[in-house]
Design a protein around this motif. Structure first.
Motif, PDB file in Angstrom:
ATOM      1  N   VAL A 142       0.870  -1.175   0.000  1.00  0.00           N
ATOM      2  CA  VAL A 142       0.000   0.000   0.000  1.00  0.00           C
ATOM      3  C   VAL A 142       0.908   1.227   0.000  1.00  0.00           C
ATOM      4  N   VAL A 143       0.814   2.021  -1.062  1.00  0.00           N
ATOM      5  CA  VAL A 143       1.708   3.169  -1.264  1.00  0.00           C
ATOM      6  C   VAL A 143       0.905   4.448  -1.056  1.00  0.00           C
ATOM      7  N   PHE A 144       1.291   5.237  -0.076  1.00  0.00           N
ATOM      8  CA  PHE A 144       0.620   6.506   0.210  1.00  0.00           C
ATOM      9  C   PHE A 144       1.355   7.596  -0.563  1.00  0.00           C
ATOM     10  N   ARG A 145       0.704   8.131  -1.580  1.00  0.00           N
ATOM     11  CA  ARG A 145       1.362   9.027  -2.519  1.00  0.00           C
ATOM     12  C   ARG A 145       1.299  10.486  -2.089  1.00  0.00           C
ATOM     13  N   GLY A 146       0.426  10.807  -1.133  1.00  0.00           N
ATOM     14  CA  GLY A 146       0.263  12.196  -0.743  1.00  0.00           C
ATOM     15  C   GLY A 146      -0.518  12.981  -1.783  1.00  0.00           C
ATOM     16  N   ARG A 147      -0.475  14.293  -1.641  1.00  0.00           N
ATOM     17  CA  ARG A 147      -1.212  15.168  -2.549  1.00  0.00           C
ATOM     18  C   ARG A 147      -0.507  15.228  -3.903  1.00  0.00           C
TER      19      ARG A 147
END
Length: 353
Positions: free
Chosen positions: A238-243
């Motif tokens: 699970v990759v949290f890419r941000g804004r």
């Protein structure tokens, strides 16, 4: 012709704001004088249009939740600003804005109230009571789907209800090849979006490595969602890419093979329209007429196991992804900006008569 869009907050990262700026730029390109008004400052402003052709006003430097004195000052600024604009149409984008701003409109501006949620969501909170109280007095009440317009007309006794969908800001020439092992989720990392459900569904879908879930957006749930991904055993996928800037979002859709939407409620989510325009199939909870109109694979609201099964089916079947992606793109034609702008101009012409 003059069109004024008024938002509680015009510049936060969110669907209402994105739609408002898209419509404003489109109408301004057609030669109309357009104003976008934010009653209060966004805590973290997001730029939707790089070179706006419309006027943009923020009436209070105080963020949401500011006290009554700041609100009264903002209301006086709004009245003064509106008195200097006109004649034309005042589009108020939510029940909060209608309740606050409709009484401040000069007679030269015809009042139109939008609602960006579904009837089901309005019924489950204070919105329906506010719509029943304030929207019948407007020249037009605008909802996101024919189904929602009908429900509001029947159950909120609105003789002035009509449907106008959210528009796509642009139409991509390229479609995703649907070969990248990536599921995409887009939105604020806040409770109502329920990205914990999307993470759980991804974990239960059986999607093998190297498939990953990419989440685009930021918000207060980031740490909790990271911990949830670890509990589900998929923290490494699970990759949290941000804004991500609006101009960079097409690349996100082109790099995806499936989009997931697991919100508690939605009106007509722009992410479903954008993914469809890029030929990316989507799985979504069946929470509104607007969601249904975008044509994703639908599962019962809150049924994470059913969502996981459909997600797994699309992960396993590239041919089915291509079929559904082509169908989604064909359906998205109706939401192209020029078509939606035509419908807004027809509405203005109807009110003028």
């Amino acid at each position: 012709m003059t069109v004024v869009f008024t938002c509680l907050d015009a510049d936060t990262l969110g669907g209402v704001q994105q739609v408002t700026h898209t419509l404003a730029q489109g109408l301004a390109r057609r030669g109309h004088e357009v104003h976008v008004i934010g009653l209060q400052r966004a805590a973290a402003p997001f730029r939707y249009v790089q070179r706006p052709l419309y006027h943009h006003h923020v009436l209070s430097n105080r963020p949401a939740g500011a006290g009554g004195l700041a609100r009264r000052r903002a209301d006086r600024r709004l009245r003064s600003l509106l008195d200097g604009i006109g004649p034309g149409y005042a589009v108020m984008t939510s029940p909060s804005v209608v309740a606050r701003a409709a009484r401040l409109l000069p007679g030269s501006l015809r009042p139109i109230g939008q609602y960006h949620g579904s009837y089901d969501h309005a019924r489950d909170c204070w919105h329906l009571a506010s719509i029943r109280r304030h929207y019948p007095e407007l020249d037009q009440a605008v909802f996101l789907s024919e189904e929602d317009a009908r429900l509001f007309s029947e159950h909120a006794l609105l003789p002035n209800a009509s449907a106008l969908p959210n528009p796509l800001a642009g139409w991509p020439e390229a479609m995703s090849v649907l070969e990248s092992p990536r599921v995409l989720g887009v939105g604020r990392l806040e409770g109502v979006k329920r990205f914990d459900r999307l993470i759980t569904a991804f974990a239960r879908s059986g999607a093998p490595a190297p498939w990953e879930l990419h989440l685009v957006g930021d918000g207060g749930e980031l740490d909790r969602l990271r911990a949830h991904a670890a509990r589900e055993g998929v923290a490494d996928r699970v990759v949290f890419r941000g804004r991500v800037p609006a101009a960079a979002m097409p690349a996100e859709y082109l790099a995806a093979s499936v989009v997931g939407l697991t919100s508690d409620y939605e009106g007509l989510p722009v992410v479903l329209l954008e993914s469809a325009a890029h030929g990316v199939p989507a799985v979504a909870f069946d929470v509104s007429g607007g969601v249904r109109s975008a044509g994703p694979v639908l599962v019962p609201p809150g049924d994470v196991d059913a969502f996981a099964a459909e997600l797994g089916r699309l992960v396993d079947d590239e041919e089915e992804r291509r079929r559904l992606g082509a169908d989604a793109r064909a359906r998205a034609e109706a939401f192209r900006l020029e078509h939606v702008l035509d419908r807004w101009e027809l509405l203005f012409a109807h009110l003028e008569r």
